[in-house]
Scaffold this motif. Structure first.
Motif, PDB file in Angstrom:
ATOM      1  N   PHE A   1     -24.295   1.438  -0.754  1.00  0.00           N
ATOM      2  CA  PHE A   1     -23.462   0.670  -1.678  1.00  0.00           C
ATOM      3  C   PHE A   1     -22.829   1.583  -2.721  1.00  0.00           C
ATOM      4  O   PHE A   1     -21.644   1.467  -3.039  1.00  0.00           O
ATOM      5  CB  PHE A   1     -24.304  -0.431  -2.328  1.00  0.00           C
ATOM      6  CG  PHE A   1     -23.551  -1.300  -3.295  1.00  0.00           C
ATOM      7  CD1 PHE A   1     -22.388  -1.954  -2.911  1.00  0.00           C
ATOM      8  CD2 PHE A   1     -24.017  -1.489  -4.581  1.00  0.00           C
ATOM      9  CE1 PHE A   1     -21.691  -2.772  -3.805  1.00  0.00           C
ATOM     10  CE2 PHE A   1     -23.332  -2.291  -5.477  1.00  0.00           C
ATOM     11  CZ  PHE A   1     -22.165  -2.935  -5.087  1.00  0.00           C
ATOM     12  N   PHE A   2     -23.605   2.530  -3.263  1.00  0.00           N
ATOM     13  CA  PHE A   2     -23.057   3.440  -4.260  1.00  0.00           C
ATOM     14  C   PHE A   2     -21.978   4.334  -3.657  1.00  0.00           C
ATOM     15  O   PHE A   2     -20.964   4.618  -4.302  1.00  0.00           O
ATOM     16  CB  PHE A   2     -24.157   4.281  -4.904  1.00  0.00           C
ATOM     17  CG  PHE A   2     -23.694   5.020  -6.124  1.00  0.00           C
ATOM     18  CD1 PHE A   2     -23.219   4.350  -7.234  1.00  0.00           C
ATOM     19  CD2 PHE A   2     -23.719   6.402  -6.172  1.00  0.00           C
ATOM     20  CE1 PHE A   2     -22.782   5.022  -8.369  1.00  0.00           C
ATOM     21  CE2 PHE A   2     -23.281   7.084  -7.297  1.00  0.00           C
ATOM     22  CZ  PHE A   2     -22.815   6.402  -8.394  1.00  0.00           C
ATOM     23  N   LEU A   3     -22.166   4.760  -2.412  1.00  0.00           N
ATOM     24  CA  LEU A   3     -21.131   5.543  -1.744  1.00  0.00           C
ATOM     25  C   LEU A   3     -19.842   4.740  -1.605  1.00  0.00           C
ATOM     26  O   LEU A   3     -18.741   5.275  -1.800  1.00  0.00           O
ATOM     27  CB  LEU A   3     -21.617   6.018  -0.372  1.00  0.00           C
ATOM     28  CG  LEU A   3     -22.640   7.153  -0.391  1.00  0.00           C
ATOM     29  CD1 LEU A   3     -23.244   7.346   0.991  1.00  0.00           C
ATOM     30  CD2 LEU A   3     -22.001   8.434  -0.901  1.00  0.00           C
ATOM     31  N   ARG A   4     -19.965   3.447  -1.292  1.00  0.00           N
ATOM     32  CA  ARG A   4     -18.772   2.592  -1.204  1.00  0.00           C
ATOM     33  C   ARG A   4     -18.117   2.422  -2.573  1.00  0.00           C
ATOM     34  O   ARG A   4     -16.885   2.468  -2.693  1.00  0.00           O
ATOM     35  CB  ARG A   4     -19.124   1.235  -0.580  1.00  0.00           C
ATOM     36  CG  ARG A   4     -19.429   1.334   0.912  1.00  0.00           C
ATOM     37  CD  ARG A   4     -19.535  -0.014   1.599  1.00  0.00           C
ATOM     38  NE  ARG A   4     -20.510  -0.922   1.024  1.00  0.00           N
ATOM     39  CZ  ARG A   4     -21.821  -0.900   1.272  1.00  0.00           C
ATOM     40  NH1 ARG A   4     -22.324   0.006   2.086  1.00  0.00           N
ATOM     41  NH2 ARG A   4     -22.623  -1.779   0.711  1.00  0.00           N
ATOM     42  N   CYS A   5     -18.931   2.241  -3.614  1.00  0.00           N
ATOM     43  CA  CYS A   5     -18.384   2.141  -4.981  1.00  0.00           C
ATOM     44  C   CYS A   5     -17.635   3.421  -5.340  1.00  0.00           C
ATOM     45  O   CYS A   5     -16.526   3.365  -5.888  1.00  0.00           O
ATOM     46  CB  CYS A   5     -19.508   1.912  -5.989  1.00  0.00           C
ATOM     47  SG  CYS A   5     -20.299   0.303  -5.925  1.00  0.00           S
ATOM     48  N   ALA A   6     -18.232   4.571  -5.048  1.00  0.00           N
ATOM     49  CA  ALA A   6     -17.601   5.847  -5.361  1.00  0.00           C
ATOM     50  C   ALA A   6     -16.297   6.003  -4.585  1.00  0.00           C
ATOM     51  O   ALA A   6     -15.291   6.465  -5.136  1.00  0.00           O
ATOM     52  CB  ALA A   6     -18.553   7.004  -5.052  1.00  0.00           C
ATOM     53  N   ASP A   7     -16.312   5.597  -3.325  1.00  0.00           N
ATOM     54  CA  ASP A   7     -15.106   5.712  -2.512  1.00  0.00           C
ATOM     55  C   ASP A   7     -13.983   4.858  -3.092  1.00  0.00           C
ATOM     56  O   ASP A   7     -12.852   5.312  -3.224  1.00  0.00           O
ATOM     57  CB  ASP A   7     -15.424   5.304  -1.067  1.00  0.00           C
ATOM     58  CG  ASP A   7     -14.270   5.572  -0.133  1.00  0.00           C
ATOM     59  OD1 ASP A   7     -13.703   6.686  -0.182  1.00  0.00           O
ATOM     60  OD2 ASP A   7     -13.910   4.662   0.642  1.00  0.00           O
ATOM     61  N   GLU A   8     -14.316   3.633  -3.468  1.00  0.00           N
ATOM     62  CA  GLU A   8     -13.300   2.702  -4.006  1.00  0.00           C
ATOM     63  C   GLU A   8     -12.815   3.097  -5.398  1.00  0.00           C
ATOM     64  O   GLU A   8     -11.633   2.994  -5.689  1.00  0.00           O
ATOM     65  CB  GLU A   8     -13.877   1.287  -4.090  1.00  0.00           C
ATOM     66  CG  GLU A   8     -14.138   0.665  -2.757  1.00  0.00           C
ATOM     67  CD  GLU A   8     -13.168  -0.459  -2.471  1.00  0.00           C
ATOM     68  OE1 GLU A   8     -12.542  -0.973  -3.408  1.00  0.00           O
ATOM     69  OE2 GLU A   8     -13.059  -0.794  -1.294  1.00  0.00           O
ATOM     70  N   LEU A   9     -13.737   3.530  -6.259  1.00  0.00           N
ATOM     71  CA  LEU A   9     -13.410   3.712  -7.667  1.00  0.00           C
ATOM     72  C   LEU A   9     -13.117   5.154  -8.078  1.00  0.00           C
ATOM     73  O   LEU A   9     -12.470   5.375  -9.101  1.00  0.00           O
ATOM     74  CB  LEU A   9     -14.550   3.177  -8.538  1.00  0.00           C
ATOM     75  CG  LEU A   9     -14.859   1.693  -8.413  1.00  0.00           C
ATOM     76  CD1 LEU A   9     -16.170   1.361  -9.118  1.00  0.00           C
ATOM     77  CD2 LEU A   9     -13.713   0.871  -8.982  1.00  0.00           C
ATOM     78  N   LEU A  10     -13.601   6.123  -7.303  1.00  0.00           N
ATOM     79  CA  LEU A  10     -13.582   7.494  -7.808  1.00  0.00           C
ATOM     80  C   LEU A  10     -12.791   8.493  -6.970  1.00  0.00           C
ATOM     81  O   LEU A  10     -12.424   9.556  -7.467  1.00  0.00           O
ATOM     82  CB  LEU A  10     -15.024   8.001  -7.966  1.00  0.00           C
ATOM     83  CG  LEU A  10     -15.918   7.149  -8.884  1.00  0.00           C
ATOM     84  CD1 LEU A  10     -17.372   7.587  -8.788  1.00  0.00           C
ATOM     85  CD2 LEU A  10     -15.417   7.186 -10.310  1.00  0.00           C
ATOM     86  N   THR A  11     -12.545   8.179  -5.721  1.00  0.00           N
ATOM     87  CA  THR A  11     -11.842   9.136  -4.855  1.00  0.00           C
ATOM     88  C   THR A  11     -10.489   9.531  -5.425  1.00  0.00           C
ATOM     89  O   THR A  11     -10.128  10.712  -5.425  1.00  0.00           O
ATOM     90  CB  THR A  11     -11.685   8.552  -3.433  1.00  0.00           C
ATOM     91  OG1 THR A  11     -12.990   8.286  -2.912  1.00  0.00           O
ATOM     92  CG2 THR A  11     -10.962   9.506  -2.510  1.00  0.00           C
ATOM     93  N   SER A  12      -9.763   8.575  -5.946  1.00  0.00           N
ATOM     94  CA  SER A  12      -8.431   8.868  -6.489  1.00  0.00           C
ATOM     95  C   SER A  12      -8.486   9.733  -7.744  1.00  0.00           C
ATOM     96  O   SER A  12      -7.463  10.265  -8.180  1.00  0.00           O
ATOM     97  CB  SER A  12      -7.682   7.566  -6.789  1.00  0.00           C
ATOM     98  OG  SER A  12      -8.340   6.867  -7.838  1.00  0.00           O
TER      99      SER A  12
END
Length: 175
Positions: free
Chosen positions: A76-87
């Protein structure tokens, strides 16, 4: 230490608990077999009491359920990071494959040190590894799924607002 080296281990401070027969009262020191010879003294009683109390948290706990929750949390945290932090320049170092993942998530960002310090001011505890890794430990016994987007949102907001010290630590004088 590799088991093949145990028999040759000579400690600079041989202790009575590392003796082959610690209560035998022999005149000569005889090291215990294996890695037990590396023990140098009595374990501190207060530390042992704290350890014993801490281990009671696992009484009656099904570790397969703990592992399942750990994988759910880290995924779940990896998905949050992907959605919120990759950009914002973050990349995950943690394997996406649950079979290769432990109970932590590591993200790469060039300002890891400053971001970890800023997160602490918001109650989010992470650590960093030079030069650019932010590590988030996830303890399935007390970390909730609600905690993870909170951490990711704080990290997003701090990064967007540049609310951190972007300077890397001084490496000392150049010679």
């Amino acid at each position: 230490m590799a088991q093949r080296h145990h028999a040759d281990l000579k400690t600079p401070l041989p202790g009575w608990t590392g003796h082959a027969d610690p209560f035998g009262l022999a005149r000569e020191y005889a090291p215990a077999p294996g890695i037990a010879r590396a023990r140098i003294g009595t374990p501190p009683i207060l530390s042992l009491l704290a350890l014993e109390a801490a281990l009671t948290a696992f009484d009656g706990v099904d570790l397969t359920r703990v592992r399942a929750k750990s994988l759910s949390l880290t995924g779940f945290f990896l998905r949050c990071a992907d959605e919120l932090l990759t950009s914002l320049g973050f990349t995950s170092v943690t394997p996406a494959d649950p079979g290769r993942r432990g109970s932590q998530v590591t993200l790469r960002h060039p300002h890891a040190r400053g971001l970890v310090a800023a997160l602490a001011e918001h109650g989010v505890i992470a650590d960093m590894r030079a030069p650019d890794l932010l590590r988030f430990g996830v303890n399935a016994l007390y970390t909730s799924h609600r905690d993870l987007p909170t951490a990711a949102l704080h990290l997003r907001d701090i990064t967007r607002g540049a609310a951190y010290d972007p300077a890397p630590p001084s490496a000392g004088p150049v010679t």
